[in-house]
Design an enzyme around this catalytic site. Structure first.
Site, PDB file in Angstrom:
ATOM      1  N   SER A 106       0.827  -1.209   0.000  1.00 54.41           N
ATOM      2  CA  SER A 106       0.000   0.000   0.000  1.00 54.41           C
ATOM      3  C   SER A 106       0.863   1.260   0.000  1.00 54.41           C
ATOM      4  O   SER A 106       2.019   1.243   0.406  1.00 54.41           O
ATOM      5  CB  SER A 106      -0.895   0.045   1.241  1.00 54.41           C
ATOM      6  OG  SER A 106      -1.772  -1.053   1.258  1.00 54.41           O
TER       7      SER A 106
HETATM    8  N1  SAH Z   1       0.646  -5.752   4.223  1.00 53.97           N
HETATM    9  C1  SAH Z   1       1.347  -5.923   2.962  1.00 53.97           C
HETATM   10  C2  SAH Z   1       0.487  -5.584   1.760  1.00 53.97           C
HETATM   11  C3  SAH Z   1      -0.436  -6.644   1.491  1.00 53.97           C
HETATM   12  S1  SAH Z   1      -1.302  -6.691  -0.041  1.00 53.97           S
HETATM   13  C4  SAH Z   1       2.634  -5.163   2.911  1.00 53.97           C
HETATM   14  O1  SAH Z   1       2.970  -4.456   3.867  1.00 53.97           O
HETATM   15  O2  SAH Z   1       3.338  -5.300   1.897  1.00 53.97           O
HETATM   16  C5  SAH Z   1      -2.468  -7.922   0.475  1.00 53.97           C
HETATM   17  C6  SAH Z   1      -1.880  -9.286   0.695  1.00 53.97           C
HETATM   18  O3  SAH Z   1      -2.924 -10.129   1.168  1.00 53.97           O
HETATM   19  C7  SAH Z   1      -1.311  -9.940  -0.550  1.00 53.97           C
HETATM   20  O4  SAH Z   1       0.013 -10.313  -0.335  1.00 53.97           O
HETATM   21  C8  SAH Z   1      -2.219 -11.166  -0.743  1.00 53.97           C
HETATM   22  O5  SAH Z   1      -1.525 -12.274  -1.273  1.00 53.97           O
HETATM   23  C9  SAH Z   1      -2.684 -11.419   0.665  1.00 53.97           C
HETATM   24  N2  SAH Z   1      -3.911 -12.206   0.799  1.00 53.97           N
HETATM   25  C10 SAH Z   1      -5.036 -12.211   0.034  1.00 53.97           C
HETATM   26  N3  SAH Z   1      -5.948 -13.069   0.520  1.00 53.97           N
HETATM   27  C11 SAH Z   1      -5.404 -13.632   1.637  1.00 53.97           C
HETATM   28  C12 SAH Z   1      -5.844 -14.576   2.605  1.00 53.97           C
HETATM   29  N4  SAH Z   1      -7.058 -15.149   2.543  1.00 53.97           N
HETATM   30  N5  SAH Z   1      -5.011 -14.903   3.613  1.00 53.97           N
HETATM   31  C13 SAH Z   1      -3.783 -14.351   3.716  1.00 53.97           C
HETATM   32  N6  SAH Z   1      -3.302 -13.440   2.826  1.00 53.97           N
HETATM   33  C14 SAH Z   1      -4.101 -13.084   1.813  1.00 53.97           C
END
Ligand code: SAH
Length: 204
Positions: A52
């Site tokens: 983000s």
């Molecule tokens: N917090 C992260 C950004 C995350 S983007 C950072 O600091 O970089 C959202 C993330 O959620 C992605 O990596 C995606 O693969 C993950 N995601 C999506 N669905 C998910 C689920 N059911 N359980 C765990 N992770 C998930």
């Protein structure tokens, strides 16, 4: 980044600002995109996912109101950047990522950076992390149509959860507090996150 994107837009919490000054965001951005590490927008991190925009990470962290004694659950490890920010401010961070490749990369980097208070697991974060619950703070960093019930159960009494809730391409950043077993919600602002794909999220 901290002055122009965070402080000028109202981020005030000193512990949030200190964490942002300490954690080197470029370490979490893959190779060729490092030039965008401190830019005012999301950046690709592989597997079709994004880290983000700095302001959104700061805003979510500020509303989550993390203290040194908190045990924090993060859903969506991604690059590991948000986990590092949270680890600077709390006792222990548990983070769940759906993609093995992202989880492995984040785990190796966080270890290299010396974090001893972050645990990462690969799996469906909508189910939470039962064995380590309850958590005093929960942050969902992907868009969800509704709050996954297991996460409500795993949030401790008096605990707070922040999440982007809504439709697939448009959500509202929502702060939830558990008081006397009931949830109280505050809507913060509109936002757009990648989808949370799982049993209690979007269905693929
Ligand atoms: N917090 C992260 C950004 C995350 S983007 C950072 O600091 O970089 C959202 C993330 O959620 C992605 O990596 C995606 O693969 C993950 N995601 C999506 N669905 C998910 C689920 N059911 N359980 C765990 N992770 C998930």
């Amino acid at each position: 980044m901290v002055e122009q994107q965070l402080i000028s837009r109202g981020i005030k919490n000193r512990r949030v600002i200190d964490a942002f000054l300490k954690v080197e965001r470029h370490r979490f951005i893959p190779g060729g995109l490092k030039i965008s590490a401190y830019a005012d927008h999301p950046v690709s991190i592989g597997e079709g996912q994004t880290i983000s925009q700095p302001y959104i990470v700061a805003l979510m962290t500020e509303y989550l109101d993390v203290s040194e004694s908190d045990r924090v659950l993060e859903i969506g490890t991604g690059s590991g950047y948000q986990a590092a920010i949270l680890a600077e401010m709390s006792k222990q961070v548990y983070s769940i990522e759906k993609f093995l490749s992202l989880a492995k990369r984040a785990e190796a980097l966080l270890q290299e950076l010396g974090y001893c208070n972050i645990r990462i697991k690969v799996g469906d974060g909508t189910l939470g992390w039962q064995e380590e619950s309850p958590f005093s703070r929960i942050i969902i960093t992907a868009a969800t149509p509704a709050i996954p019930p297991p996460l409500v159960e795993q949030l401790s009494e008096g605990g707070k959860m922040i999440l982007p809730q809504g439709e697939r391409f448009s959500q509202v950043l929502t702060l939830v507090e558990k008081q006397n077993g009931e949830l109280k919600s505050e809507l913060i602002c509109g936002c757009v996150f990648v989808p949370l794909i799982g049993e209690y999220g979007y269905k693929g």
